[in-house]
Design a protein around this motif. Structure first.
Motif, mmCIF file in Angstrom:
data_model
loop_
_atom_site.group_PDB
_atom_site.id
_atom_site.type_symbol
_atom_site.label_atom_id
_atom_site.label_comp_id
_atom_site.label_asym_id
_atom_site.label_seq_id
_atom_site.Cartn_x
_atom_site.Cartn_y
_atom_site.Cartn_z
ATOM 1 N N ARG A 151 -2.211 2.304 10.884
ATOM 2 C CA ARG A 151 -3.408 2.645 11.663
ATOM 3 C C ARG A 151 -4.646 1.940 11.119
ATOM 4 O O ARG A 151 -5.547 1.588 11.875
ATOM 5 C CB ARG A 151 -3.639 4.159 11.666
ATOM 6 C CG ARG A 151 -2.861 4.879 12.738
ATOM 7 C CD ARG A 151 -3.371 6.298 12.945
ATOM 8 N NE ARG A 151 -3.451 7.066 11.708
ATOM 9 C CZ ARG A 151 -2.439 7.756 11.185
ATOM 10 N NH1 ARG A 151 -1.270 7.781 11.779
ATOM 11 N NH2 ARG A 151 -2.593 8.429 10.067
ATOM 12 N N ARG A 152 -4.685 1.730 9.826
ATOM 13 C CA ARG A 152 -5.836 1.039 9.231
ATOM 14 C C ARG A 152 -5.857 -0.450 9.593
ATOM 15 O O ARG A 152 -6.871 -1.102 9.463
ATOM 16 C CB ARG A 152 -5.819 1.206 7.719
ATOM 17 C CG ARG A 152 -6.217 2.599 7.266
ATOM 18 C CD ARG A 152 -6.398 2.683 5.757
ATOM 19 N NE ARG A 152 -5.150 2.752 5.042
ATOM 20 C CZ ARG A 152 -4.469 3.877 4.815
ATOM 21 N NH1 ARG A 152 -4.902 5.026 5.282
ATOM 22 N NH2 ARG A 152 -3.351 3.858 4.119
ATOM 23 N N ARG A 153 -4.738 -0.985 10.060
ATOM 24 C CA ARG A 153 -4.659 -2.410 10.354
ATOM 25 C C ARG A 153 -4.521 -2.763 11.831
ATOM 26 O O ARG A 153 -4.817 -3.861 12.234
ATOM 27 C CB ARG A 153 -3.496 -3.018 9.583
ATOM 28 C CG ARG A 153 -3.850 -3.149 8.126
ATOM 29 C CD ARG A 153 -2.669 -3.498 7.288
ATOM 30 N NE ARG A 153 -3.089 -3.666 5.915
ATOM 31 C CZ ARG A 153 -3.351 -2.679 5.077
ATOM 32 N NH1 ARG A 153 -3.243 -1.439 5.485
ATOM 33 N NH2 ARG A 153 -3.730 -2.912 3.843
ATOM 34 N N GLU A 211 0.818 -1.203 0.000
ATOM 35 C CA GLU A 211 0.000 0.000 0.000
ATOM 36 C C GLU A 211 0.856 1.260 0.000
ATOM 37 O O GLU A 211 0.591 2.203 -0.760
ATOM 38 C CB GLU A 211 -0.911 -0.022 1.232
ATOM 39 C CG GLU A 211 -1.908 1.104 1.284
ATOM 40 C CD GLU A 211 -2.807 0.982 2.498
ATOM 41 O OE1 GLU A 211 -3.098 2.035 3.097
ATOM 42 O OE2 GLU A 211 -3.204 -0.144 2.865
#
Length: 115
Positions: free
Chosen positions: A105-107, A67
């Motif tokens: 932070r998304r994970r 990503e």
């Protein structure tokens, strides 16, 4: 002069120039495969850093690298090299740091890890 070529049809005779072209093709392929193995090793090490420092799974570590690579238009190998450099000396390009933090932070769930 002709030689027996190593191919799917081993009894086919090839000319010397055909063999020379095949040798060069195989050398090029070998060099590409070596670069791929080296890049894969770098990515694996960077994933290990993310697993240890950010407490993500290996799959999430891979997805974070991918990503960040896509969002910053940076080769994955370069992102991995930067993560490894950060693990060694604590320095990281601000743009990569921002994207890395956002991807993590998304994970990573909020709050301290459970028991």
């Amino acid at each position: 002069m002709t030689f027996f070529a190593l191919s799917t049809n081993p009894l086919r005779l090839d000319s010397t120039s055909d063999l020379a072209r095949e040798i060069e093709r195989l050398r090029t392929e070998n060099a590409q495969l070596r670069r791929a193995v080296d890049s894969h090793a770098l990515a694996d090490q960077a994933i290990g850093v993310l697993v240890a420092l950010a407490r993500v799974t290996t799959d999430d570590g891979w997805n974070v690298l991918r990503e960040v690579s896509q969002r910053t238009n940076t080769k994955l190998r370069t992102v991995a090299e930067n993560v490894l450099a950060f693990a060694r000396d604590g320095r990281l390009d601000e743009r990569l740091r921002t994207e890395l933090d956002a991807a993590l932070r998304r994970r990573v769930p909020e709050g301290p890890p459970g028991p």
